[in-house]
Scaffold this motif. Structure first.
Motif, PDB file in Angstrom:
ATOM      1  N   GLU A  87       1.488   4.492  -1.828  1.00 12.87           N
ATOM      2  CA  GLU A  87       0.760   4.609  -0.567  1.00 12.87           C
ATOM      3  C   GLU A  87       0.874   3.325   0.257  1.00 12.87           C
ATOM      4  N   ARG A  88       0.714   2.180  -0.403  1.00  6.79           N
ATOM      5  CA  ARG A  88       0.865   0.911   0.310  1.00  6.79           C
ATOM      6  C   ARG A  88       2.289   0.744   0.815  1.00  6.79           C
ATOM      7  N   MET A  89       3.244   1.180   0.019  1.00  2.76           N
ATOM      8  CA  MET A  89       4.641   1.072   0.415  1.00  2.76           C
ATOM      9  C   MET A  89       4.909   1.892   1.681  1.00  2.76           C
ATOM     10  N   ASN A  90       4.437   3.138   1.694  1.00  2.00           N
ATOM     11  CA  ASN A  90       4.675   4.001   2.862  1.00  2.00           C
ATOM     12  C   ASN A  90       3.923   3.508   4.098  1.00  2.00           C
ATOM     13  N   GLU A  91       2.657   3.086   3.899  1.00  2.00           N
ATOM     14  CA  GLU A  91       1.810   2.748   5.037  1.00  2.00           C
ATOM     15  C   GLU A  91       2.119   1.378   5.623  1.00  2.00           C
ATOM     16  N   PHE A  92       2.399   0.405   4.761  1.00  2.00           N
ATOM     17  CA  PHE A  92       2.517  -0.971   5.234  1.00  2.00           C
ATOM     18  C   PHE A  92       3.960  -1.458   5.381  1.00  2.00           C
ATOM     19  N   VAL A  93       4.926  -0.731   4.853  1.00  3.82           N
ATOM     20  CA  VAL A  93       6.321  -1.183   4.925  1.00  3.82           C
ATOM     21  C   VAL A  93       7.200  -0.160   5.640  1.00  3.82           C
ATOM     22  N   ILE A  94       7.296   1.042   5.087  1.00  3.31           N
ATOM     23  CA  ILE A  94       8.264   2.015   5.620  1.00  3.31           C
ATOM     24  C   ILE A  94       7.857   2.500   7.013  1.00  3.31           C
ATOM     25  N   GLN A  95       6.595   2.906   7.191  1.00  6.97           N
ATOM     26  CA  GLN A  95       6.167   3.405   8.502  1.00  6.97           C
ATOM     27  C   GLN A  95       6.285   2.350   9.602  1.00  6.97           C
ATOM     28  N   PRO A  96       5.858   1.099   9.397  1.00  8.95           N
ATOM     29  CA  PRO A  96       6.068   0.094  10.463  1.00  8.95           C
ATOM     30  C   PRO A  96       7.536  -0.132  10.802  1.00  8.95           C
ATOM     31  N   LEU A  97       8.410  -0.060   9.793  1.00  8.65           N
ATOM     32  CA  LEU A  97       9.834  -0.244  10.068  1.00  8.65           C
ATOM     33  C   LEU A  97      10.369   0.865  10.961  1.00  8.65           C
ATOM     34  N   GLY A 125      -0.625  -7.946   2.396  1.00  7.50           N
ATOM     35  CA  GLY A 125      -1.360  -9.198   2.288  1.00  7.50           C
ATOM     36  C   GLY A 125      -0.459 -10.397   2.145  1.00  7.50           C
ATOM     37  N   ILE A 126       0.659 -10.224   1.439  1.00  3.44           N
ATOM     38  CA  ILE A 126       1.597 -11.328   1.216  1.00  3.44           C
ATOM     39  C   ILE A 126       2.992 -10.850   1.595  1.00  3.44           C
ATOM     40  N   ALA A 127       3.668 -11.599   2.439  1.00  7.33           N
ATOM     41  CA  ALA A 127       5.059 -11.344   2.798  1.00  7.33           C
ATOM     42  C   ALA A 127       5.731 -12.694   2.961  1.00  7.33           C
ATOM     43  N   VAL A 128       6.630 -13.030   2.039  1.00  2.00           N
ATOM     44  CA  VAL A 128       7.250 -14.352   2.033  1.00  2.00           C
ATOM     45  C   VAL A 128       8.755 -14.206   2.150  1.00  2.00           C
ATOM     46  N   GLU A 129       9.366 -15.231   2.703  1.00  3.89           N
ATOM     47  CA  GLU A 129      10.814 -15.246   2.857  1.00  3.89           C
ATOM     48  C   GLU A 129      11.456 -15.832   1.607  1.00  3.89           C
ATOM     49  N   VAL A 130      12.512 -15.193   1.108  1.00  4.78           N
ATOM     50  CA  VAL A 130      13.216 -15.655  -0.094  1.00  4.78           C
ATOM     51  C   VAL A 130      14.691 -15.850   0.252  1.00  4.78           C
ATOM     52  N   PHE A 141      10.227  -8.161 -10.135  1.00  6.58           N
ATOM     53  CA  PHE A 141       9.600  -7.721 -11.385  1.00  6.58           C
ATOM     54  C   PHE A 141       8.110  -8.081 -11.450  1.00  6.58           C
ATOM     55  N   LEU A 142       7.591  -8.623 -10.364  1.00  6.51           N
ATOM     56  CA  LEU A 142       6.146  -8.761 -10.217  1.00  6.51           C
ATOM     57  C   LEU A 142       5.548  -7.596  -9.431  1.00  6.51           C
ATOM     58  N   GLY A 143       6.416  -6.729  -8.901  1.00  7.83           N
ATOM     59  CA  GLY A 143       5.944  -5.566  -8.166  1.00  7.83           C
ATOM     60  C   GLY A 143       6.093  -5.691  -6.664  1.00  7.83           C
ATOM     61  N   TYR A 144       6.882  -6.654  -6.180  1.00  5.38           N
ATOM     62  CA  TYR A 144       7.115  -6.817  -4.752  1.00  5.38           C
ATOM     63  C   TYR A 144       8.260  -5.900  -4.299  1.00  5.38           C
ATOM     64  N   CYS A 145       8.267  -5.627  -3.006  1.00  2.67           N
ATOM     65  CA  CYS A 145       9.384  -4.908  -2.384  1.00  2.67           C
ATOM     66  C   CYS A 145      10.256  -5.927  -1.660  1.00  2.67           C
ATOM     67  N   ILE A 146      11.550  -5.941  -1.963  1.00  5.80           N
ATOM     68  CA  ILE A 146      12.488  -6.868  -1.341  1.00  5.80           C
ATOM     69  C   ILE A 146      13.128  -6.175  -0.141  1.00  5.80           C
ATOM     70  N   ILE A 147      13.043  -6.815   1.019  1.00  3.78           N
ATOM     71  CA  ILE A 147      13.564  -6.246   2.263  1.00  3.78           C
ATOM     72  C   ILE A 147      14.717  -7.121   2.740  1.00  3.78           C
ATOM     73  N   MET A 148      15.910  -6.520   2.845  1.00  2.00           N
ATOM     74  CA  MET A 148      17.098  -7.227   3.321  1.00  2.00           C
ATOM     75  C   MET A 148      17.564  -6.601   4.629  1.00  2.00           C
ATOM     76  N   ALA A 158       7.673  -8.399   0.052  1.00  4.91           N
ATOM     77  CA  ALA A 158       6.384  -7.875   0.503  1.00  4.91           C
ATOM     78  C   ALA A 158       5.575  -7.419  -0.700  1.00  4.91           C
ATOM     79  N   ASN A 159       4.329  -7.830  -0.733  1.00  2.00           N
ATOM     80  CA  ASN A 159       3.461  -7.504  -1.862  1.00  2.00           C
ATOM     81  C   ASN A 159       2.939  -6.075  -1.738  1.00  2.00           C
ATOM     82  N   VAL A 160       3.481  -5.182  -2.571  1.00  2.00           N
ATOM     83  CA  VAL A 160       2.983  -3.798  -2.660  1.00  2.00           C
ATOM     84  C   VAL A 160       2.695  -3.475  -4.124  1.00  2.00           C
TER      85      VAL A 160
END
Length: 537
Positions: A87-97, A125-130, A141-148, A158-160
């Protein structure tokens, strides 16, 4: 499970390069080079490199999208299924994109595309550049989504974090006083996520096959690349692919179909529902098999010694763990031999009993219509029926059945003169000792063999017990589990592995993995320090 943990406080003198196989050295150097390699500006190249290093594991999802701008810039999302909140993935990452637009106004504000996504687009809540693969693997492997983003040689994590988690419910088959309380569930993807939370390494690879013409059951097997032996992995892969059956409903189907020895009461594949136990076996170079629809995970190869080990052995001090380990071995032999030894002494070897005890036993048996072996057989059979009834009954009624059966029936048969009190004591103590074994499958084997030993003792006394015991030892020496001798490290004798058999040596002394496990990397504490590091450290 020798040395379930890496050394925590004591450090070895340094890296012993001569003890490392060439393949492991090469793989270590390759992994180090790749982790230090920066990202490319091509999402296709990054995806291919990630798939190559993570083994194309089916639980790692690669989602290709297009950014909502005039050029429809390609975007790649990478995440681990089961470790993210959908749900967090769809609402906070995919839909805004899909919804928001990177336009001229953003460019006019001198805001790069990644900065715009990080500050204005993503609602997590957390989105950091790597910038490098080490940090990407750590976040992944901490459960983040990597966006390239195509054309940008960096990424956003992105923390999801989320996914299915079982509540505080202790596994039913192996309970501990000290240790994790979580257990596997019936969802294979939730189970793989639990293992990835224990071992956050890109070297934890997973493969998946579908078995069952009608059920189409997903079966996954996980291993640590570079630790598990390639011959064991290839053998397991071929055995799983060769299974032809209509349906797989539980891991017991797989256990029976891939086992080496078809005619044996001893388990040649270990099953467990504790994530910490399975993770510990993976760290030793074994392979875990996960079946959808069951919380029991299989481990291969398995030896007789591992069935006497409990997870709590490695959470207590080594002296306490050694005492408990010895207690289990003694209890197993008591559960296996005690009724037959009693029958042999009463029927054939009365001279071994002190005179006063012999007179008391004779007085108790006066008026009993059955010989000693028949008494023991009847009581053993009654107890097995009672135990099966308690297991199948509802929990509330099961407790009542066990109390009524243990007290009322035991007292009644003695008062009725059907059996002597000594037999009730022997059978009761045998039953208690049989519950000490941490593995249920090994306990069943002892219960079955107890009847054969009882029959041998009733005919030949101690000579019969010795013959059956010798046959059992020969049978155990002939068993293999994926090419590994079942009696390892006793036969064949492997001295270094004795540190985790009858005793549990201190963790800082167990510097090597089990020698007879076909692992590509035997050394635990003297490997390249870079190999020990988790990505991002």
């Amino acid at each position: 499970m020798s040395g379930r943990m890496t050394q925590g406080r004591r450090k070895s003198g340094g890296t012993d390069e001569k003890r490392l196989p060439k393949a492991v050295k090469h793989e270590t150097e390759q992994l180090k080079r790749i982790e230090e390699m920066p990202l490319t500006a091509s999402v296709k190249q990054n995806m291919e490199m990630c798939k190559k290093e993570l083994g194309e594991s089916p639980d790692i999802i690669y989602r290709e999208l297009e950014l909502n701008n005039g050029d429809n810039t390609p975007i790649l999302l990478i995440y681990v299924q089961g470790m993210i909140d959908d749900e967090r993935m769809n609402e906070f990452v995919i839909q805004p994109l899909h919804r928001d637009r990177y336009d001229v106004e953003s460019q006019a504000q001198d805001m790069t595309m990644l900065k715009w996504m990080e500050k204005k687009l993503l609602a997590t809540g957390i989105a950091v550049e790597v910038k490098d693969w080490k940090l990407i693997y750590q976040k992944l492997f901490l459960g983040y989504c990597i966006i390239m983003v195509e054309g940008v040689a960096r990424a956003i994590a992105a923390n999801v974090v989320g996914g299915p988690r079982r509540g505080i419910e202790e596994p039913k088959t192996e309970m501990v006083i000290r240790g994790p309380r979580e257990g596997f569930t019936e969802s294979v993807r939730a189970n793989t996520a639990m293992l990835r939370r224990k071992i956050r390494s890109p070297r934890l690879w997973m493969e998946q096959v579908t078995i069952g013409d009608l059920t189409q059951t997903p079966v996954s097997f996980m291993y640590i690349k570079g630790l598990a032996g390639e011959d064991v992995i290839d053998d397991l892969r071929e055995r799983l692919k060769s299974i032809e059956i209509d349906g797989i409903l539980e891991s017991g189907y797989i256990e029976e179909l891939i086992g080496d020895q078809k005619w044996t009461p001893f388990p040649t594949v270990m099953s467990n529902e504790r994530p910490d136990v399975i993770a510990a076996n993976l760290l030793e170079g074994r392979v875990a098999v996960l079946v959808d629809g069951t919380p029991f995970v299989l481990v291969v190869p398995a030896t007789l010694n591992v069935f006497f080990q409990s997870a709590e052995d490695y959470y207590q001090r080594f002296d306490i763990a050694t005492f408990l380990r010895l207690l289990r071995f003694v209890s197993f032999f008591i559960a296996l031999l005690m009724p037959s030894v009693y029958v042999a002494i009463i029927g054939y070897h009365q001279e071994m009993i002190p005179t006063q005890l012999l007179l008391k036993l004779a007085a108790q048996r006066e008026g009993v219509p059955f010989p000693a072996y028949l008494e023991a057989f009847i009581m053993e059979l009654v107890f097995e029926i009672l135990r099966e009834a308690v297991v199948r009954m509802p929990s509330a009624a099961g407790n009542t059945i066990s109390i009524v059966g243990g007290l009322v029936i035991g007292q009644s048969v003695v008062e009725a003169g059907i059996v002597s009190p000594a037999v009730v004591i022997v059978v009761s103590f045998t039953a208690i000792a049989s519950f000490v074994s941490p593995n249920y499958s090994l306990g069943i084997a002892a219960r079955l063999l107890r009847f054969f030993l009882l029959l041998a003792a009733s005919t030949l006394g101690f000579y019969g017990i010795a013959l059956v015991t010798l046959f059992i030892l020969l049978h155990l020496s002939n068993i293999r589990s994926f090419g590994v001798p079942y009696m390892t490290p006793f036969a064949p004798f492997v001295g270094p592995d004795l540190k985790d058999t009858f005793v549990r040596a201190p963790l800082w002394l167990m510097k090597e993995r089990p020698q007879r496990i076909k692992s590509d990397n035997k050394v635990r504490q003297q490997v390249d320090p870079e190999l020990r590091k988790e990505p991002g450290q």
